[in-house]
Write a protein that holds these residues in place. Structure first.
Motif, short mmCIF file in Angstrom:
data_model
loop_
_atom_site.label_atom_id
_atom_site.label_comp_id
_atom_site.label_asym_id
_atom_site.label_seq_id
_atom_site.Cartn_x
_atom_site.Cartn_y
_atom_site.Cartn_z
N GLY A 310 0.78 -1.23 0.00
CA GLY A 310 0.00 0.00 0.00
C GLY A 310 0.82 1.28 0.00
O GLY A 310 0.26 2.37 0.10
N ARG A 311 2.14 1.18 -0.14
CA ARG A 311 2.97 2.38 -0.15
C ARG A 311 2.91 3.09 -1.50
O ARG A 311 3.06 4.31 -1.57
N LEU A 312 2.75 2.35 -2.57
CA LEU A 312 2.57 2.90 -3.91
C LEU A 312 1.19 2.53 -4.41
O LEU A 312 0.69 1.43 -4.15
N ARG A 313 0.57 3.43 -5.20
CA ARG A 313 -0.74 3.17 -5.79
C ARG A 313 -0.66 3.41 -7.30
O ARG A 313 -1.10 4.45 -7.80
N PRO A 314 -0.10 2.47 -8.04
CA PRO A 314 0.02 2.67 -9.48
C PRO A 314 -1.31 2.95 -10.17
O PRO A 314 -1.40 3.79 -11.08
N SER A 315 -2.37 2.28 -9.74
CA SER A 315 -3.67 2.46 -10.40
C SER A 315 -4.23 3.86 -10.24
O SER A 315 -5.16 4.25 -10.95
N ALA A 316 -3.66 4.66 -9.31
CA ALA A 316 -4.15 6.03 -9.12
C ALA A 316 -3.94 6.91 -10.34
O ALA A 316 -4.59 7.95 -10.47
N VAL A 317 -3.05 6.51 -11.25
CA VAL A 317 -2.80 7.34 -12.44
C VAL A 317 -3.72 6.96 -13.60
O VAL A 317 -3.72 7.64 -14.63
N VAL A 318 -4.50 5.90 -13.44
CA VAL A 318 -5.42 5.47 -14.51
C VAL A 318 -6.66 6.35 -14.48
O VAL A 318 -7.35 6.45 -13.46
N SER A 319 -6.94 6.99 -15.61
CA SER A 319 -8.10 7.89 -15.68
C SER A 319 -9.23 7.34 -16.55
O SER A 319 -10.40 7.69 -16.34
N HIS A 320 -8.91 6.51 -17.53
CA HIS A 320 -9.91 6.02 -18.47
C HIS A 320 -9.68 4.55 -18.77
O HIS A 320 -8.53 4.11 -18.87
N ARG A 321 -10.78 3.82 -18.94
CA ARG A 321 -10.74 2.43 -19.41
C ARG A 321 -11.61 2.35 -20.65
O ARG A 321 -12.78 2.72 -20.61
N MET A 322 -11.03 1.84 -21.73
CA MET A 322 -11.75 1.80 -22.99
C MET A 322 -11.53 0.45 -23.67
O MET A 322 -10.48 -0.17 -23.48
N PRO A 323 -12.49 0.00 -24.46
CA PRO A 323 -12.28 -1.26 -25.20
C PRO A 323 -11.27 -1.07 -26.33
O PRO A 323 -11.10 0.04 -26.85
#
Length: 350
Positions: A310-323
């Motif tokens: 829990g020290r790093l949150r890589p998914s925090a930089v994801v803004s959009h999910r697209m097919p």
């Protein structure tokens, strides 16, 4: 299979392409569950690519499951969930054996390809399937507690941001400026705090990116004169600047933003072969300057542990999910920097 292919400047298309085959007895084929669009993919998208080829699959960030594995691959089996690091090593040279994949001696000599999605030589991973050479070196099992979003950012953006912070030798109490707040820059912000930075200043012309950096604890630099603002806030400049763009202007800003005796770490991908560095000014300032490309495999053990803890949150930089079927629109969105876009991940099943 379907894959996103480069057609011409500012033109990409999802088309049917040939299914990849096992490269040899040491390789593997991965069925992609999530693929990422990297900022460096925009070099190719805008027609400033790394080869004259057209029609090849783009992308160098992917997670998925092993679909096929060569007969001489140990420790991996069909069905294993893996991430595909962006850096590609030969497995045999002295550098690759120590994990320093970006220094692969065979890639330097042109005997191997150092990255996916730059030409037909090693087709990219924004596709339903991707062929992986030297699978033992170039695939990494994913701990079950990590999401696909975390894992795909760990294929490139998170390790590169960490590498930039580490090469800047950030130590507890340091003040840091991160120039460029795309996904790599945002991961550099996180990395700087993990390494003990007392304050991190985030510089980017896009307001939504500054806001994301602020949500991660950074001080957004809102001034039209970021160098002046940083110097005023720190009494002469930050201890470390991490440059995550690769443009002449952003490198110059990073150099000017550090104090005397400061450290600059450049991780933005630049295609400028003649950067006009003022060597005398750097010498008088006793500047430390580091530049390089990240060996993802070398950085991953620490980052997997930090993410799991829990020290790093890589998914925090994801803004959009697209097919994947909407990948051409995804590229247009990334290039526009509109709609609060940061990191777009693609779902090849859609």
């Amino acid at each position: 299979m379907r894959g996103l292919t480069y057609r011409a400047p500012d033109e990409v298309a999802v088309v049917e392409v040939k299914d990849p085959e096992l490269p040899d007895e040491f390789g593997a084929v991965v069925r992609v569950s999530t693929a990422g669009i990297c900022g460096s993919d925009l070099h190719i998208y805008h027609g400033h690519g790394f080869s004259p080829d057209i029609g090849y699959c783009l992308g160098h960030e992917a997670v998925g499951r092993v679909e096929a594995v060569g007969s001489r691959v140990d420790g991996l089996a069909v069905g294993d969930r893996v991430l595909v690091p962006a850096s590609v090593g030969c497995s045999t040279c002295r550098q690759c054996r120590t994990g320093l994949i970006a220094r692969c001696e065979n890639a330097v000599r042109g005997a191997t390809v150092p990255c996916y999605g730059l030409s037909h030589a090693l087709p990219g991973s924004q596709a339903e399937l991707v062929a992986v050479p030297h699978a033992v070196t170039n695939l990494v099992p994913i701990p079950p507690e990590l999401s696909d979003d975390d894992a795909v950012v760990l294929t490139d953006n998170a390790p590169t941001g960490w590498y930039g912070a580490r090469r800047g030798r950030i130590t507890p109490g340091d003040t840091v400026a991160v120039v460029g707040l795309g996904p790599v820059g945002l991961m550099a912000v996180q990395a700087a705090f993990v390494l003990g930075a007392s304050a991190v200043f985030g510089v980017d012309p896009v307001a939504s990116r500054r806001a994301t950096a602020a949500s991660l604890g950074a001080v957004p630099v809102e001034s039209a004169d970021p160098k002046g603002a940083i110097r005023a806030a720190t009494g002469g400049g930050v201890d470390v600047a991490v440059e995550a763009v690769g443009a002449d202007a952003s490198i110059a800003l990073a150099i000017s933003a550090v104090r005397t005796g400061g450290r600059v770490s450049v991780i933005g991908v630049s295609q400028n072969k003649a950067y006009p560095m003022h060597l005398m000014a750097a010498q008088v300032k006793e500047l430390e300057f580091a530049i390089g490309l990240c060996s993802v495999q070398y950085e991953l053990p620490a980052l997997l542990a930090l993410t799991a803890g829990g020290r790093l949150r890589p998914s925090a930089v994801v803004s959009h999910r697209m097919p994947l079927s909407e990948a051409a629109e995804a590229y247009r969105l990334v290039a526009s920097r509109n709609d609060g876009v940061s990191k777009i991940v693609l779902d090849p099943s859609g």
